[in-house]
Enzyme design. Structure first.
Site, PDB file in Angstrom:
ATOM      1  N   CYS A 276       1.442  -0.868   0.530  1.00  0.00           N
ATOM      2  CA  CYS A 276       0.166   0.647   0.184  1.00  0.00           C
ATOM      3  C   CYS A 276       0.594   1.370   0.014  1.00  0.00           C
ATOM      4  O   CYS A 276       1.564   1.634   0.655  1.00  0.00           O
ATOM      5  CB  CYS A 276      -1.133   0.240   1.221  1.00  0.00           C
ATOM      6  SG  CYS A 276      -1.987   1.366   1.057  1.00  0.00           S
TER       7      CYS A 276
ATOM      8  N   CYS B 122      -0.762   4.009   2.486  1.00  0.00           N
ATOM      9  CA  CYS B 122      -0.345   3.760   3.730  1.00  0.00           C
ATOM     10  C   CYS B 122       1.455   4.099   3.703  1.00  0.00           C
ATOM     11  O   CYS B 122       2.267   5.041   4.943  1.00  0.00           O
ATOM     12  CB  CYS B 122      -0.124   2.700   4.541  1.00  0.00           C
ATOM     13  SG  CYS B 122      -3.181   3.054   4.406  1.00  0.00           S
TER      14      CYS B 122
END
Length: 177
Positions: free
Chosen positions: A131, A134
């Protein structure tokens, strides 16, 4: 079981991974809590039993019970957040980014360890889960609070090697069973 026992499970073709496990276990860029929390969060994020058991046994010799729980919590919450936020990042319809997530994330407010250690572990798990949104968010928090790029890199190195060891052990188990 320990990191050395985990290394013994790796076949000869994975010698580089074994050597990297050894060198990272002796890494000094991170303090012991940061390092073993990264190992533990990474192992739990992947979930391959022999790796989780080996890392957990080694980490338990260094980490407090609270830090052990926090590392597992980092793997748990990032397992959810990485899927959700990666999806938002990849979707062309940006309308979804304007909607509230409506997902419980209380552990982020009080993880049971320093916020920076938890952010470091969350960065490692986010790398494993792929991700980018993130990773950028957690790395940004780390940098705002003076965490050196070499420390972030060490967490990413740990995540990558734990991931590689886990995939090798899982594929070898598939061949054996």
């Amino acid at each position: 079981m320990s990191i050395d026992a985990l290394r013994d499970l790796l076949p000869a073709y994975a010698k580089d991974i074994s050597l990297n496990l050894s060198s990272l276990a002796n890494e000094t860029v991170l303090n012991d809590q940061q390092k073993w929390g990264c190992f533990l969060a990474s192992a739990h994020a992947i979930g391959i039993a022999p790796v989780v058991k080996a890392v957990e046994a080694q980490a338990a010799t260094v980490l407090t019970p609270e830090a052990m729980t926090a590392a597992k919590a980092a793997a748990a919450i990032m397992g959810m957040n990485n899927i959700y936020y990666r999806s938002l990042h990849l979707m062309k319809n940006q309308e979804y980014t304007t909607l509230p997530a409506r997902l419980r994330m209380n552990v982020l407010a009080n993880p049971g360890v320093t916020k920076m250690d938890f952010e470091l572990w969350s960065t490692a798990v986010s790398a494993i889960n792929g991700c980018g949104a993130c990773m950028d968010a957690h790395e940004g928090e780390l940098r705002k609070h003076g965490v050196a790029n070499t420390q972030v890199q060490a967490a990413l190195r740990i995540a990558s090697v734990v991931h590689a060891a886990s995939r090798i052990i899982a594929s070898e188990a598939a061949l054996a069973g």
